[in-house]
Design a protein around this motif. Structure first.
Motif, mmCIF file in Angstrom:
data_model
loop_
_atom_site.group_PDB
_atom_site.id
_atom_site.type_symbol
_atom_site.label_atom_id
_atom_site.label_comp_id
_atom_site.label_asym_id
_atom_site.label_seq_id
_atom_site.Cartn_x
_atom_site.Cartn_y
_atom_site.Cartn_z
ATOM 1 N N PHE A 153 0.838 -1.206 0.000
ATOM 2 C CA PHE A 153 0.000 0.000 0.000
ATOM 3 C C PHE A 153 0.874 1.257 0.000
ATOM 4 O O PHE A 153 0.979 1.987 0.982
ATOM 5 C CB PHE A 153 -0.934 -0.013 1.214
ATOM 6 C CG PHE A 153 -1.756 -1.267 1.341
ATOM 7 C CD1 PHE A 153 -2.437 -1.779 0.243
ATOM 8 C CD2 PHE A 153 -1.841 -1.934 2.540
ATOM 9 C CE1 PHE A 153 -3.190 -2.942 0.349
ATOM 10 C CE2 PHE A 153 -2.590 -3.085 2.662
ATOM 11 C CZ PHE A 153 -3.266 -3.608 1.559
ATOM 12 N N ARG A 154 1.497 1.510 -1.149
ATOM 13 C CA ARG A 154 2.505 2.564 -1.214
ATOM 14 C C ARG A 154 1.900 3.965 -1.186
ATOM 15 O O ARG A 154 2.456 4.870 -0.576
ATOM 16 C CB ARG A 154 3.358 2.375 -2.462
ATOM 17 C CG ARG A 154 4.255 1.135 -2.389
ATOM 18 C CD ARG A 154 4.885 0.825 -3.725
ATOM 19 N NE ARG A 154 3.867 0.471 -4.717
ATOM 20 C CZ ARG A 154 4.123 0.165 -5.983
ATOM 21 N NH1 ARG A 154 5.364 0.180 -6.421
ATOM 22 N NH2 ARG A 154 3.147 -0.154 -6.815
ATOM 23 N N ALA A 155 0.769 4.157 -1.860
ATOM 24 C CA ALA A 155 0.160 5.490 -1.850
ATOM 25 C C ALA A 155 -0.272 5.881 -0.442
ATOM 26 O O ALA A 155 -0.090 7.021 -0.011
ATOM 27 C CB ALA A 155 -1.036 5.535 -2.804
ATOM 28 N N LEU A 156 -0.836 4.917 0.290
ATOM 29 C CA LEU A 156 -1.239 5.212 1.661
ATOM 30 C C LEU A 156 -0.018 5.501 2.523
ATOM 31 O O LEU A 156 -0.038 6.405 3.367
ATOM 32 C CB LEU A 156 -2.038 4.048 2.243
ATOM 33 C CG LEU A 156 -2.596 4.298 3.652
ATOM 34 C CD1 LEU A 156 -3.609 5.433 3.632
ATOM 35 C CD2 LEU A 156 -3.220 3.034 4.227
ATOM 36 N N ARG A 157 1.056 4.758 2.313
ATOM 37 C CA ARG A 157 2.270 5.020 3.090
ATOM 38 C C ARG A 157 2.808 6.424 2.793
ATOM 39 O O ARG A 157 3.277 7.125 3.694
ATOM 40 C CB ARG A 157 3.343 3.975 2.779
ATOM 41 C CG ARG A 157 4.529 4.134 3.727
ATOM 42 C CD ARG A 157 5.686 3.210 3.443
ATOM 43 N NE ARG A 157 6.739 3.455 4.415
ATOM 44 C CZ ARG A 157 8.031 3.274 4.173
ATOM 45 N NH1 ARG A 157 8.447 2.830 2.997
ATOM 46 N NH2 ARG A 157 8.921 3.536 5.121
ATOM 47 N N ALA A 158 2.725 6.863 1.543
ATOM 48 C CA ALA A 158 3.160 8.227 1.206
ATOM 49 C C ALA A 158 2.335 9.259 1.971
ATOM 50 O O ALA A 158 2.864 10.266 2.461
ATOM 51 C CB ALA A 158 3.051 8.450 -0.296
ATOM 52 N N GLU A 159 1.028 9.007 2.081
ATOM 53 C CA GLU A 159 0.173 9.915 2.869
ATOM 54 C C GLU A 159 0.593 9.944 4.331
ATOM 55 O O GLU A 159 0.622 11.002 4.965
ATOM 56 C CB GLU A 159 -1.286 9.463 2.773
ATOM 57 C CG GLU A 159 -1.990 9.779 1.484
ATOM 58 C CD GLU A 159 -3.475 9.460 1.589
ATOM 59 O OE1 GLU A 159 -4.169 10.139 2.362
ATOM 60 O OE2 GLU A 159 -3.919 8.513 0.909
ATOM 61 N N VAL A 160 0.877 8.769 4.880
ATOM 62 C CA VAL A 160 1.294 8.681 6.284
ATOM 63 C C VAL A 160 2.583 9.459 6.500
ATOM 64 O O VAL A 160 2.727 10.213 7.470
ATOM 65 C CB VAL A 160 1.456 7.206 6.705
ATOM 66 C CG1 VAL A 160 2.142 7.094 8.064
ATOM 67 C CG2 VAL A 160 0.093 6.521 6.743
ATOM 68 N N LEU A 161 3.542 9.312 5.604
ATOM 69 C CA LEU A 161 4.815 10.027 5.717
ATOM 70 C C LEU A 161 4.608 11.531 5.623
ATOM 71 O O LEU A 161 5.253 12.311 6.342
ATOM 72 C CB LEU A 161 5.776 9.555 4.623
ATOM 73 C CG LEU A 161 6.346 8.145 4.818
ATOM 74 C CD1 LEU A 161 6.930 7.620 3.507
ATOM 75 C CD2 LEU A 161 7.411 8.156 5.913
ATOM 76 N N LEU A 162 3.703 11.959 4.746
ATOM 77 C CA LEU A 162 3.390 13.379 4.615
ATOM 78 C C LEU A 162 2.798 13.928 5.911
ATOM 79 O O LEU A 162 3.194 14.994 6.400
ATOM 80 C CB LEU A 162 2.426 13.572 3.445
ATOM 81 C CG LEU A 162 1.980 14.995 3.115
ATOM 82 C CD1 LEU A 162 3.160 15.855 2.703
ATOM 83 C CD2 LEU A 162 0.930 14.970 1.997
ATOM 84 N N GLU A 163 1.866 13.198 6.484
ATOM 85 C CA GLU A 163 1.228 13.611 7.742
ATOM 86 C C GLU A 163 2.255 13.605 8.879
ATOM 87 O O GLU A 163 2.284 14.516 9.721
ATOM 88 C CB GLU A 163 0.081 12.661 8.062
ATOM 89 C CG GLU A 163 -0.700 13.018 9.305
ATOM 90 C CD GLU A 163 -1.879 13.934 9.046
ATOM 91 O OE1 GLU A 163 -2.385 14.518 10.013
ATOM 92 O OE2 GLU A 163 -2.289 14.076 7.881
ATOM 93 N N LEU A 164 3.100 12.596 8.928
ATOM 94 C CA LEU A 164 4.112 12.495 9.978
ATOM 95 C C LEU A 164 5.085 13.661 9.892
ATOM 96 O O LEU A 164 5.512 14.213 10.928
ATOM 97 C CB LEU A 164 4.842 11.158 9.856
ATOM 98 C CG LEU A 164 5.958 10.862 10.861
ATOM 99 C CD1 LEU A 164 5.461 10.987 12.297
ATOM 100 C CD2 LEU A 164 6.536 9.467 10.615
ATOM 101 N N ALA A 165 5.450 14.064 8.694
ATOM 102 C CA ALA A 165 6.346 15.208 8.521
ATOM 103 C C ALA A 165 5.728 16.480 9.108
ATOM 104 O O ALA A 165 6.413 17.271 9.754
ATOM 105 C CB ALA A 165 6.646 15.413 7.042
ATOM 106 N N GLY A 166 4.412 16.661 8.896
ATOM 107 C CA GLY A 166 3.739 17.830 9.477
ATOM 108 C C GLY A 166 3.780 17.817 10.986
ATOM 109 O O GLY A 166 3.974 18.859 11.632
ATOM 110 N N ASP A 167 3.600 16.648 11.583
ATOM 111 C CA ASP A 167 3.671 16.538 13.044
ATOM 112 C C ASP A 167 5.074 16.886 13.542
ATOM 113 O O ASP A 167 5.239 17.623 14.522
ATOM 114 C CB ASP A 167 3.309 15.120 13.487
ATOM 115 C CG ASP A 167 1.841 14.784 13.249
ATOM 116 O OD1 ASP A 167 1.121 15.647 12.710
ATOM 117 O OD2 ASP A 167 1.424 13.669 13.593
#
Length: 549
Positions: A153-167
């Motif tokens: 699930f690479r697209a979802l992982r990219a979203e998670v990484l994007l959100e984590l970067a904001g945190d």
């Protein structure tokens, strides 16, 4: 997910909160949800009739995110209800699902139970972030990222990484944020998730405005974001976000006209929700203040205040950010008592809405302490800063970025109070924490070195003072910082050199500081006047053959 029974439970949760913000917040949030659900239903019906599975999947994700928000409101925690207007405004617009740049997991148009579970965890972590539980949200996302790394699930992982970067960015950890954004770009590329890739590039630009990456990298990120956005057909929402980050980058580079050219249109975009409009007006105000037009900056903040009060009432927690932003321009305008009043109003709202352990309360308290210091009420400023250090240690931990900043500010006030020997320990401790958390060129490290230079110089430690002052100036020059910061740091090094008897280099530095394009008003105008007076006095000294402190 949205039905009369749940609506009643959420209304009861707001009513039970017993807070003055609760009534307007409940009305605003529930009306927004009604509109959101109505739009969702219309688009879902059309999607079903047109057999558009990718759009249907996108709408399912929006429903999952809505449910995560409603679950938190039903629990009735004060922090969730206080951030309700911001949370509902942050919901991904339903219309995005009908756009051509929709990203979908390849082969996931009929998602597995596992993928849905991962999506729910991402939605829950985002809802936690909006409520202010940033450390916990980051921990949840880091765990989710580790699990997703072993899945397709690479697209979802990219979203998670994007959100984590904001945190991570919000927690003052720019280097991990940058690493997560680079990983998000790479992961989105392999997944064919162009929209997520564009957002990651945009966030890399914004991170530079927070001093998280070097400016050449930010310029490259801006070009790459623009290329992806153009490939997607220039969707308005992405283009606006790109321009917002580009404006912040121009501001960071000291190009105030360009910053204002980019930020004005995005601050008044007609499609903005209330809290988004207030946030962008605050950013525009920051650019105006930096350009020297402090009164105009304050006017934009007053406009943001009016927008929020009209929609959410005079006790909405969203006003905290506006009142905190007003402190600096009011100080610049010589209205220190008004600045303190705004800060104390922000603190009162925080205490009522979130409680005294709310992390952002400590930032406001530190800003109020700075104004007391500027008024010369140094003992009171130091008392408040001790409270900030104690609270930050308790809430953020003994090795946090926030504590490092608080220690540097405390040391600076001790220097203002001429308590030079006492200032060394907190400044050294803050610098030690920063050296473990951020890159060596971080601007707060420059501030710590500059303050240590001042303290050591007055203690007669000339070699140490020169070393710290040169380091501070080198960082500012390496960051391509604005002319005001450069001029100040050149002046500081000049003063330290003069105190050590090295007058010719000191004079050359002051002349180079005056050659910078300083604003004629505001703090930069005052600094330019100081520099001219310093040179004039040194000319007198040169004729008389003596120099004195």
């Amino acid at each position: 997910m949205w039905n009369p029974a749940r609506d009643q439970r959420i209304a009861a949760a707001f009513a039970a909160a017993g807070q003055r913000f609760a009534g307007p917040a409940s009305s605003y949030a529930r009306a927004a949800i009604e509109r959101y659900v109505a739009q969702w239903s219309v688009l879902r019906d059309a999607t079903c009739r047109a057999a558009q599975p990718a759009v249907a999947r996108c709408l399912d994700r929006r429903a999952t995110e809505l449910d995560a928000l409603l679950v938190r409101w039903e629990r009735g925690d004060r922090e969730d209800l206080a951030s309700a207007s911001q949370a509902v405004d942050a919901l991904v617009p339903v219309e995005r699902c009908g756009s051509p740049e929709v990203d979908a997991e390849p082969g996931a148009l009929v998602p597995t139970a596992q993928l849905r579970a991962y999506e729910r965890r991402l939605a829950a972590a985002h809802a936690r972030f909006v409520a202010g539980e940033i450390e916990q949200a980051a921990a949840d996302l880091a765990a989710l990222d580790r699990e997703l790394a072993a899945t397709p699930f690479r697209a979802l992982r990219a979203e998670v990484l994007l959100e984590l970067a904001g945190d991570e960015r919000d927690l003052g950890r720019p280097d991990p944020a940058r690493d997560h954004l680079v990983a998000a770009v790479a992961t989105a590329e392999t997944a064919g998730a162009a929209r997520i890739k564009a957002l990651a590039w945009i966030e890399l630009v914004a991170l530079a405005a927070d001093d998280g990456v070097r400016l050449p990298e930010a310029r490259d990120a801006l070009r790459l974001a623009t290329a992806v956005i153009e490939h997607l057909g220039n969707p308005a929402e992405l283009a606006e976000q790109r321009d917002l980050s580009a404006g912040l980058l121009a501001l960071r580079e000291g190009d105030h006209p360009r910053a204002l050219e980019l930020l004005r249109p995005v601050a008044i975009a007609s499609s903005l929700a209330v809290t988004d409009r207030a946030r962008r007006l605050q950013i525009l105000a920051r650019a105006l203040v930096a350009s020297g037009d402090v009164a105009a900056g304050l006017a934009e903040l007053e406009r943001a205040e009016h927008v929020l009060i009209e929609a959410l009432g005079p006790d909405t927690p969203q006003l905290v950010f506006v009142y905190n932003s007003m402190i600096e321009p009011l100080d610049y305008l010589g209205r220190q008592r008004d600045a303190i009043a705004r800060g104390e109003r922000a603190l009162a709202i925080v205490d009522a809405s979130f409680g005294r352990d709310y992390p952002r309360r400590l930032v406001i308290l530190d800003n109020v302490a700075t104004i007391y210091a500027n008024l010369g009420e140094l003992d009171h400023a130091l008392e408040l800063q001790r409270e900030v250090i104690s609270g930050t240690t308790r809430v953020r931990g003994p090795d946090s970025y926030a504590l490092a900043v608080a220690l540097v500010n405390f040391g600076s006030t001790l220097v203002d109070a001429k308590r030079y020997a006492e200032s060394i320990a907190p400044l050294d401790r803050g610098l030690a924490i920063l050296s473990r958390l951020v890159r060596p060129e971080h601007p707060v490290i420059a501030t710590a070195h500059a303050t240590l230079a001042h303290a050591h110089s007055d203690l007669g430690h000339h070699a140490l003072a020169i070393e710290h002052a040169r380091r501070a100036l080198a960082i500012r020059e390496q960051l391509s910082t604005g002319p005001g910061y450069l001029a100040y740091n050149r002046f500081l090094l000049a003063e330290v050199l003069r105190a050590a008897g090295q007058l010719p280099e000191a004079i050359a530095l002051v002349r180079s500081a005056l050659a910078l394009p300083l604003a004629k008003t505001g703090r930069e105008g005052e600094l330019a006047a100081q520099l001219r007076a310093w040179l004039a006095s040194r000319a007198t000294v040169a004729r008389s053959g003596t120099d004195s402190p």
